[in-house]
Design a protein around this motif. Structure first.
Motif, PDB file in Angstrom:
ATOM      1  N   HIS A   1       0.873  -0.886  -0.362  1.00  0.00           N
ATOM      2  CA  HIS A   1      -0.150   0.029  -0.124  1.00  0.00           C
ATOM      3  C   HIS A   1       0.981   1.288   0.259  1.00  0.00           C
TER       4      HIS A   1
ATOM      5  N   LEU B   1      -5.505  -5.602   4.631  1.00  0.00           N
ATOM      6  CA  LEU B   1      -6.159  -4.008   3.807  1.00  0.00           C
ATOM      7  C   LEU B   1      -6.584  -3.419   4.079  1.00  0.00           C
TER       8      LEU B   1
ATOM      9  N   GLN C   1      -2.469   7.226  -4.992  1.00  0.00           N
ATOM     10  CA  GLN C   1      -2.342   5.602  -3.910  1.00  0.00           C
ATOM     11  C   GLN C   1      -1.984   4.612  -4.366  1.00  0.00           C
TER      12      GLN C   1
ATOM     13  N   ASP D   1      -1.914   0.314  -4.621  1.00  0.00           N
ATOM     14  CA  ASP D   1      -2.134  -1.009  -3.945  1.00  0.00           C
ATOM     15  C   ASP D   1      -2.104  -2.110  -4.777  1.00  0.00           C
TER      16      ASP D   1
END
Length: 100
Positions: free
Chosen positions: A4, A69, A94, A96
């Protein structure tokens, strides 16, 4: 394992104000170490390039699974940090992905 990564451009009228805010972000997220089930590792870095297009801070966190997560997103300690940092960011990015 899922990695992440979050990058922030933080609020501040000057480079020194942004550095101070970024340091608060770093300290707040580092306080999560050992508190989140399934969080395998966490690193928070502050930009040293000072180029105008750079983000000010980056979080790299490794979780044992996607479920870990997902649980982190609503964990009370994570929510505490998010609330404490409310209004301190201009932008957030972001990514992931499954790693290793």
């Amino acid at each position: 394992m899922i990695r992440h990564i979050v990058m922030w451009r933080v609020a501040g009228q000057s480079a020194s104000e942004r550095r101070e805010t970024a340091t608060r972000v770093k300290t707040a997220f580092e306080s999560l170490r050992g508190l989140i089930p399934g969080l395998l590792g966490l690193d928070v870095g502050l930009d040293v390039s000072e180029v105008d297009y750079a983000c000010d801070a980056v979080l790299v966190a490794d979780f044992e699974s996607r479920a870990a997560l997902d649980a982190y997103a609503n964990h009370p300690e994570h929510l505490r940090v998010r609330a404490a940092l409310s209004g301190m960011r201009q932008t957030r990015h972001q990514v992931d992905y499954y790693a290793g």
